[in-house]
Design a protein around this motif. Structure first.
Motif, PDB file in Angstrom:
ATOM      1  N   ASP A 185       0.952  -1.300   0.053  1.00  0.00           N
ATOM      2  CA  ASP A 185       0.007   0.185  -0.177  1.00  0.00           C
ATOM      3  C   ASP A 185       1.000   1.347  -0.066  1.00  0.00           C
ATOM      4  N   HIS A 353       7.407   1.542   5.758  1.00  0.00           N
ATOM      5  CA  HIS A 353       7.673   0.210   6.115  1.00  0.00           C
ATOM      6  C   HIS A 353       8.939  -0.442   5.583  1.00  0.00           C
ATOM      7  N   TYR A 378       6.449  -7.324   4.294  1.00  0.00           N
ATOM      8  CA  TYR A 378       5.088  -6.812   4.356  1.00  0.00           C
ATOM      9  C   TYR A 378       4.048  -7.806   3.913  1.00  0.00           C
ATOM     10  N   ASN A 416       5.643  -6.635   8.977  1.00  0.00           N
ATOM     11  CA  ASN A 416       4.186  -5.993   9.123  1.00  0.00           C
ATOM     12  C   ASN A 416       3.215  -6.781   8.740  1.00  0.00           C
ATOM     13  N   GLU A 417       2.239  -6.923   9.569  1.00  0.00           N
ATOM     14  CA  GLU A 417       0.973  -7.446   9.311  1.00  0.00           C
ATOM     15  C   GLU A 417       1.166  -8.843   8.402  1.00  0.00           C
ATOM     16  N   TYR A 475      -7.796  -1.409  13.020  1.00  0.00           N
ATOM     17  CA  TYR A 475      -8.458  -0.404  12.149  1.00  0.00           C
ATOM     18  C   TYR A 475     -10.248  -0.273  12.526  1.00  0.00           C
ATOM     19  N   TYR A 479     -11.815  -0.361   9.227  1.00  0.00           N
ATOM     20  CA  TYR A 479     -12.061  -1.536   7.998  1.00  0.00           C
ATOM     21  C   TYR A 479     -13.150  -2.587   9.153  1.00  0.00           C
ATOM     22  N   GLU A 503      -0.684   0.675  14.402  1.00  0.00           N
ATOM     23  CA  GLU A 503      -1.489   1.357  13.711  1.00  0.00           C
ATOM     24  C   GLU A 503      -2.815   1.567  14.112  1.00  0.00           C
ATOM     25  N   TRP A 548      -1.625   5.612  12.331  1.00  0.00           N
ATOM     26  CA  TRP A 548      -1.533   5.568  10.694  1.00  0.00           C
ATOM     27  C   TRP A 548      -2.163   6.820  10.215  1.00  0.00           C
ATOM     28  N   ARG A 558      -5.326   3.138  -4.235  1.00  0.00           N
ATOM     29  CA  ARG A 558      -6.349   4.032  -3.418  1.00  0.00           C
ATOM     30  C   ARG A 558      -6.744   4.874  -4.752  1.00  0.00           C
ATOM     31  N   ASN A 568      -3.462   7.398  -0.111  1.00  0.00           N
ATOM     32  CA  ASN A 568      -4.049   7.094   1.082  1.00  0.00           C
ATOM     33  C   ASN A 568      -4.392   8.125   1.828  1.00  0.00           C
ATOM     34  N   LYS A 570      -5.082   8.589   4.873  1.00  0.00           N
ATOM     35  CA  LYS A 570      -5.262   8.297   6.490  1.00  0.00           C
ATOM     36  C   LYS A 570      -4.352   9.293   7.134  1.00  0.00           C
TER      37      LYS A 570
HETATM   38  C1  GCB Z   1      -2.207  -1.370   7.181  1.00  0.00           C
HETATM   39  C2  GCB Z   1      -0.965  -1.460   6.683  1.00  0.00           C
HETATM   40  C3  GCB Z   1      -0.553  -0.020   6.223  1.00  0.00           C
HETATM   41  C4  GCB Z   1      -1.543   0.424   5.211  1.00  0.00           C
HETATM   42  C5  GCB Z   1      -2.672   0.662   6.107  1.00  0.00           C
HETATM   43  C6  GCB Z   1      -4.033   1.221   5.403  1.00  0.00           C
HETATM   44  O1  GCB Z   1      -2.536  -2.169   8.009  1.00  0.00           O
HETATM   45  O2  GCB Z   1       0.078  -1.590   7.577  1.00  0.00           O
HETATM   46  O3  GCB Z   1       0.574  -0.198   5.185  1.00  0.00           O
HETATM   47  O4  GCB Z   1      -1.180   1.626   4.590  1.00  0.00           O
HETATM   48  O5  GCB Z   1      -3.164  -0.669   6.639  1.00  0.00           O
HETATM   49  O6  GCB Z   1      -4.308   2.337   5.240  1.00  0.00           O
HETATM   50  O7  GCB Z   1      -4.864   0.345   4.864  1.00  0.00           O
END
Ligand code: GCB
Length: 593
Positions: A185, A353, A378, A416-417, A475, A479, A503, A548, A558, A568, A570
């Motif tokens: 992302d 990241h 990632y 990460n995740e 999230y 999410y 995050e 985040w 996006r 993005n 956020k």
């Molecule tokens: C996450 C990721 C990050 C994304 C973010 C998102 O969990 O670690 O890299 O950009 O969510 O905005 O969905």
């Protein structure tokens, strides 16, 4: 269990192979010649300048830097009458036609350079994304994989008296077995994104050093100095004048000089980011640096900085420039970003990241900002692919090599995740073992995912057994669930370890207003932060957060028109530098605590 041990051993054994590249610590403190500025480029999506028509590596590729000289010459390229790109810089934001480009671009720079007598010369590239092949005066000197760490090759026997040229083939094609893999992302910026230098050293020089407090102590400075060359057992002197240290150390036969010294330095901390001038001298070389001293450890669910519990008030950041809106690399980019970090009331940043440029880390160190640094392991990389492991470990090693002397870095993050499973666990535990072996002075973490059962959230990822600090991304309100539901959650942990919520957040377009139920409005994002903060206050083992994210960043995932437009959203700050409402909610929380 047995399979896991076998897998870990497998990864550790294969990782022992060595590459021909080298690493030079603190490169800007050396005798350097910048090779930044405009480089001539050839865009080569079919890699025509590399492979012949049988798809074999060609001995006469573009790296020969030829051009048609007579009317009968059949040479189908010419750097000097081609386009140019600025280095350091990504190609995507420099040329509209390259905005979405993923493939090979050849860079060429001709320059005059007269090497001094008896010097060794290296070409040092701060970073180039993702695969690079480096040529000097028409000869291949080496290649490198990974977009975010420095690499150097010796060119002493390739350099000419006056006119020289370097060619670098940079290819940012995403590959399934890569680190990262196909799916991320963030924008896959291509190009030579950090500084390029020629470095001149004496025949035997101080190539690397590691100077820090002994783990768990505040009064023993220890480490090592690595010489490279022929006179490997001539003594070196480490001086820290302010601490009255002037230590003469004799290296072993391999040029490694280890030391351990009693001293009582002023300890670096966010409110007193104290740095010492140091110098290292050998028979023929001197390197100067500024080094700080601090201790970092955990005790149960606490993170202790200099033996005192600390709450990490953080924010996540991508390496994007608030000035050029492409890849960041300059001191100006770093200062603008960190000014916002300070304004938000942070004492901590998560550099997501992948390893960010040295400027932001060094500036943060001077400003008293702690750092989490990570490698791009990632989402869903190929856990059972040995080349993928080797690549990840190499990137980890390069990150630690470059930044091991920065006291503000307290956490190396290995992933990460990532999805739970045997092979992933073996892969990541091998990386953790490697990180500890390379650097026993810091904490290791990873951003994991949580398990929800009704309103009970549990930290139960088996990976956490191997981490010093647990990172977890969630999230809630974006999410999953509604923002308000965050407050109903009961948090449990299977581990007696500190947690960083690495995050949380939600998207908002700056200037878009509405009620708190309407996605993409500043009010919707603000409401997520209000409810998240209420929730965070009730997690007893929570020792930090890095929401985040500081500012909106580019992402091909996006596309929503008029809202995302490939950003993005956020961020707490827009690309134009405007602060959204949620910025002030987080700022309040950090300032009150
Ligand atoms: C996450 C990721 C990050 C994304 C973010 C998102 O969990 O670690 O890299 O950009 O969510 O905005 O969905």
């Amino acid at each position: 269990m047995m399979t896991k041990i076998c897998l870990i051993l497998f990864f550790l054994i294969v990782s022992a192979s060595s590459a021909q590249q080298t690493f030079i610590q603190n490169v800007t403190a050396r005798d350097i010649t910048e090779l930044n500025g405009y480089w001539k480029i050839i865009i080569d999506p079919y890699e025509n300048g590399f492979f012949n028509y049988r798809y074999q590596e060609s001995p006469n590729g573009y790296f020969k830097n030829e051009s048609p000289k007579t009317k009968s010459d059949l040479i189908e390229y010419d750097f000097d009458s081609s386009d140019s790109l600025l280095v350091p810089g990504d190609w995507n934001t420099q040329k509209e036609s390259l905005f979405f480009y993923e493939g090979t671009v050849w860079y060429k720079k001709s320059f005059n350079f007269s090497p001094k007598k008896d010097k060794r010369i290296f070409i040092n590239i701060g970073a180039a994304n993702y695969n690079s092949v480096v040529y000097f005066n028409g000869d291949k000197v080496g290649s490198h994989t990974g977009g975010f760490t420095p690499f150097a090759f010796e060119v002493t026997d390739k350099i000419d008296e006056d006119e020289n040229f370097a060619v670098i083939k940079v290819d940012n094609k995403r590959v399934r077995q890569g680190v990262p893999t196909l799916n991320t992302d963030w924008w896959n910026y291509g190009g030579i994104t950090r500084d390029v230098y020629l470095v001149e050293t004496p025949p035997t020089f101080i190539r690397d050093y590691f100077i820090q407090l002994k783990p768990y102590s505040t009064n023993i400075i220890e480490g090592w100095i690595q010489l490279d060359g022929v006179d490997l057992n001539k003594s070196v002197t480490l001086s820290i004048p302010e601490l009255n240290i002037n230590e003469i150390i004799t290296p072993a036969n391999n040029g490694l000089a280890k030391f351990s010294l009693k001293s009582n330095p002023v300890l670096w901390e966010p409110n007193n980011p104290y740095l010492y001038d140091i110098s290292i001298r050998s028979l023929s070389d001197t390197v100067k640096d500024m080094i700080a001293f601090r201790s970092i450890k955990t005790n149960g669910t606490d993170i202790l900085l200099n033996n005192k519990p600390i709450f990490l008030k953080g924010i996540s950041i991508h390496e994007e420039s608030p000035i050029t809106h492409g890849r960041a690399s300059s001191i100006e980019d770093a200062l603008k970003t960190l000014e916002w970090v300070k304004e938000l009331g942070c004492n901590f940043i998560r550099l997501a990241h992948y390893p960010h440029n040295e400027n932001i880390i060094r500036q943060a160190e001077k400003m008293g900002i702690l750092v989490w640094s990570e490698i791009p392991v990632y989402w869903t990389i190929l856990w059972d692919n040995i080349e993928t492991y080797r690549n990840a470990e190499h990137q980890l090693m390069e990150m630690i090599s470059r930044d091991k002397n920065r006291a503000n870095i307290i956490i190396w993050s290995v992933a990460n995740e990532t999805p739970r499973g045997e092979e992933r666990l073996a892969f990541l535990t091998s990386l953790i073992i490697k990180a500890k072996e390379l650097d026993p002075t810091r904490l290791v973490s990873a951003a994991t995912e949580l398990t929800y059962e009704g309103n009970v959230v549990t930290l139960d990822d088996p990976l956490c057994d191997y981490l010093d600090v647990i990172g977890a991304n969630e999230y809630i309100g974006w999410y999953s669930r509604t923002a308000e539901e965050a407050q109903l959650l009961e948090w449990k942990s299977n581990f007696n370890k500190p947690l960083i919520i690495s995050e949380f957040g939600g998207g908002a377009l700056y200037g878009l207003h509405g009620d708190k139920e309407t996605r993409w409005t500043e009010e919707f994002q603000e409401n997520i932060y209000i409810n998240q903060i209420a929730m965070l206050k009730n997690i007893p083992f929570l020792k930090g957060t890095t929401p985040w994210i500081l500012f909106d960043f580019r992402s091909p995932r996006r596309p929503l028109p008029k809202i995302q437009d490939f950003y993005n959203r956020k961020g707490l700050i827009s690309t134009e530098g405007n602060k959204k409402k949620a910025f002030y909610i987080l700022k309040n929380f950090y300032e009150e605590n």
